[in-house]
Design an enzyme around this catalytic site. Structure first.
Site, mmCIF file in Angstrom:
data_model
loop_
_atom_site.group_PDB
_atom_site.id
_atom_site.type_symbol
_atom_site.label_atom_id
_atom_site.label_comp_id
_atom_site.label_asym_id
_atom_site.label_seq_id
_atom_site.Cartn_x
_atom_site.Cartn_y
_atom_site.Cartn_z
ATOM 1 N N GLY A 121 -26.327 1.676 0.390
ATOM 2 C CA GLY A 121 -25.412 2.392 -0.507
ATOM 3 C C GLY A 121 -25.512 1.835 -1.912
ATOM 4 N N GLY A 148 -24.040 3.097 -4.780
ATOM 5 C CA GLY A 148 -23.043 3.777 -5.612
ATOM 6 C C GLY A 148 -22.521 2.803 -6.645
ATOM 7 N N LYS A 188 0.850 -1.186 0.000
ATOM 8 C CA LYS A 188 0.000 0.000 0.000
ATOM 9 C C LYS A 188 0.880 1.228 0.000
ATOM 10 C CE LYS A 188 -4.382 1.176 0.337
ATOM 11 N NZ LYS A 188 -5.529 0.544 -0.309
HETATM 12 P P1 NAD Z 1 -19.316 4.862 -4.102
HETATM 13 O O1 NAD Z 1 -18.869 6.142 -3.497
HETATM 14 O O2 NAD Z 1 -19.554 4.784 -5.576
HETATM 15 O O3 NAD Z 1 -20.666 4.372 -3.396
HETATM 16 C C1 NAD Z 1 -20.948 4.530 -2.052
HETATM 17 C C2 NAD Z 1 -22.414 4.900 -1.932
HETATM 18 O O4 NAD Z 1 -22.776 4.909 -0.551
HETATM 19 C C3 NAD Z 1 -22.738 6.292 -2.481
HETATM 20 O O5 NAD Z 1 -23.878 6.223 -3.312
HETATM 21 C C4 NAD Z 1 -22.995 7.105 -1.227
HETATM 22 O O6 NAD Z 1 -23.913 8.172 -1.450
HETATM 23 C C5 NAD Z 1 -23.567 6.053 -0.309
HETATM 24 N N1 NAD Z 1 -23.521 6.387 1.116
HETATM 25 C C6 NAD Z 1 -22.626 7.155 1.785
HETATM 26 N N2 NAD Z 1 -22.972 7.242 3.075
HETATM 27 C C7 NAD Z 1 -24.091 6.506 3.240
HETATM 28 C C8 NAD Z 1 -24.914 6.203 4.341
HETATM 29 N N3 NAD Z 1 -24.678 6.687 5.563
HETATM 30 N N4 NAD Z 1 -25.983 5.395 4.140
HETATM 31 C C9 NAD Z 1 -26.266 4.903 2.912
HETATM 32 N N5 NAD Z 1 -25.519 5.181 1.830
HETATM 33 C C10 NAD Z 1 -24.450 5.962 1.980
HETATM 34 O O7 NAD Z 1 -18.249 3.778 -3.631
HETATM 35 P P2 NAD Z 1 -18.072 2.285 -4.188
HETATM 36 O O8 NAD Z 1 -16.923 2.264 -5.127
HETATM 37 O O9 NAD Z 1 -19.383 1.759 -4.624
HETATM 38 O O10 NAD Z 1 -17.585 1.545 -2.877
HETATM 39 C C11 NAD Z 1 -18.506 1.183 -1.860
HETATM 40 C C12 NAD Z 1 -17.789 0.394 -0.775
HETATM 41 O O11 NAD Z 1 -17.177 -0.759 -1.341
HETATM 42 C C13 NAD Z 1 -16.657 1.147 -0.078
HETATM 43 O O12 NAD Z 1 -16.594 0.709 1.277
HETATM 44 C C14 NAD Z 1 -15.423 0.673 -0.816
HETATM 45 O O13 NAD Z 1 -14.255 0.784 -0.023
HETATM 46 C C15 NAD Z 1 -15.777 -0.775 -1.042
HETATM 47 N N6 NAD Z 1 -15.061 -1.405 -2.164
HETATM 48 C C16 NAD Z 1 -15.173 -0.900 -3.428
HETATM 49 C C17 NAD Z 1 -14.491 -1.521 -4.472
HETATM 50 C C18 NAD Z 1 -14.630 -1.021 -5.882
HETATM 51 O O14 NAD Z 1 -14.215 -1.735 -6.800
HETATM 52 N N7 NAD Z 1 -15.200 0.149 -6.101
HETATM 53 C C19 NAD Z 1 -13.697 -2.652 -4.226
HETATM 54 C C20 NAD Z 1 -13.621 -3.154 -2.920
HETATM 55 C C21 NAD Z 1 -14.310 -2.508 -1.902
#
Ligand code: NAD
Length: 350
Positions: free
Chosen positions: A178, A180, A78
């Protein structure tokens, strides 16, 4: 460093400074037995160097375990850049970071994490080839989140099969916290498999998108307690904590968010004692790093997808061992990860 609680026999920690740009960063290599150390770069306004080092030690170890559980030819590493990504990031600073990565000559491969964008990765790539996890012309990959979501979907199916004896999702109610990048894609797969969705988000545009999937909307404060078969955290970390665990009605917690257990030793056990099957986050969300690895080694899309589908098999192994030993699933996953690294170490030494 050797006396810090998060030091775990890390192979190396490299500190970097560039006077011209003010760049201050470090790259931690936890273990490179399985392959070059790989993990994202995080840019964060750390209070001090100790805080940056603690984060790098913790996150690089997490990457060793994640990569081992995804059976990837990658070790764990990292990078952290000390600074505010909103106010202190410049292309010159990104190039300074790229030179730091380049100086390790492939022992560490970087990708995106908090505070980094695709444009930053392109800037870093102008000075080092040891970078992946973003759209690169002529190479598979790009945004890892669709593959993360596919892995989460496969993991939910494996968990449902373990509990219900069938992986049929038709009619099951799944609460997605969430919607996203990862949560929305996961919800789409769930919907296509016949599940009923209840979702929550703090972003109205993302919620609106999910409504088009026929999802019911719940309040962000109550989604963990929804009357559902599966609770899929896909937003924040630490959602399994003293307050929430007693309120969870689902029999399965399986979602893509990182670091779901607020305090793993305490809350992993609390979840188990409540009769909830928990899919360890770093196992179920491994699809993204599988995608990144595929880009590094030029794997085909089919190979990446097949490997991601293997997440379901790995989780079933974790669930089975945890049940037989009456141990929390995250402890079993950690042990399997350590064993995989240790046995590779021994066969290398032999
Ligand atoms: P993102 O920012 O696209 O989505 C997160 C979503 O959660 C957003 O829509 C946001 O508005 C919502 N959110 C924030 N606070 C909230 C709350 N209190 N209640 C409900 N919703 C809430 O992020 P992502 O890329 O979709 O990642 C989501 C999670 O998955 C994170 O924890 C990230 O570390 C983990 N993750 C992502 C990936 C990846 O490939 N993107 C890989 C491994 C882990």
């Amino acid at each position: 460093m050797f006396d810090m609680p998060d030091f775990d026999g890390h192979e190396a920690v490299h500190w970097f400074h560039d006077k011209a740009t003010g760049y201050r960063g470090l790259i931690a290599i936890h273990d490179s037995t399985l392959g070059p150390a790989c993990g994202g770069t995080r840019m964060w306004a750390y209070a001090n160097a100790d805080a940056a080092l603690t984060d790098a030690l913790r996150l690089s170890k997490g990457m060793s375990y994640k990569n081992a559980m995804a059976e990837l030819p990658l070790g764990g590493g990292k990078a952290v850049i000390m600074g505010d990504a909103k106010t202190q990031k410049t292309p010159a600073l990104m190039r300074a970071h790229g030179r730091a990565v380049a100086s390790l000559d492939g022992r560490y491969v970087t990708a995106m994490d908090v505070g980094m964008t695709e444009a930053d990765m392109e800037t870093i790539a102008s000075v080092t080839k040891h970078v992946a996890g973003y759209a690169q012309a002529g190479r598979t990959g790009g945004d890892p989140s669709p593959m993360t979501a596919w892995g989460v979907f496969c993991g939910i199916r494996a968990a449902v099969k373990f509990v219900n004896g069938s992986d049929d999702l038709k009619g099951l109610r799944i609460a997605v916290q969430g919607v996203g990048n990862v949560g929305y894609e996961t919800a789409r797969h769930l919907k296509a498999a016949g599940a009923r969705l209840v979702v929550a988000d703090v972003n109205p545009a993302n919620l609106h998108r999910a409504e088009a999937l026929g999802a019911e909307i719940a309040s962000p404060d109550a989604i963990h307690a929804a009357d559902a078969d599966v609770y899929a955290p896909c937003a924040l970390g630490a959602v399994l904590n003293d307050r929430t665990i007693g309120q969870i009605r689902a029999k399965i917690v399986a979602g893509g968010a990182n670091n779901q257990l607020a305090r793993p030793a305490v809350h992993g056990r609390a979840v188990m004692e409540q009769g909830i099957l928990y899919a360890p986050d770093y196992v179920i969300n491994g699809g993204g790093i599988i995608r990144v690895c595929g880009q590094i080694y030029d794997w085909s899309d089919e190979a990446i997808r097949a490997k991601t589908e293997g997440i379901g098999v790995t989780l079933t192994e974790v669930f089975g061992a945890a049940q037989a030993e009456r141990r929390p699933t995250h402890e079993v996953a950690d042990r399997i990860a350590r064993t995989r690294i240790e046995s590779a170490k021994q066969s290398k030494a032999a």
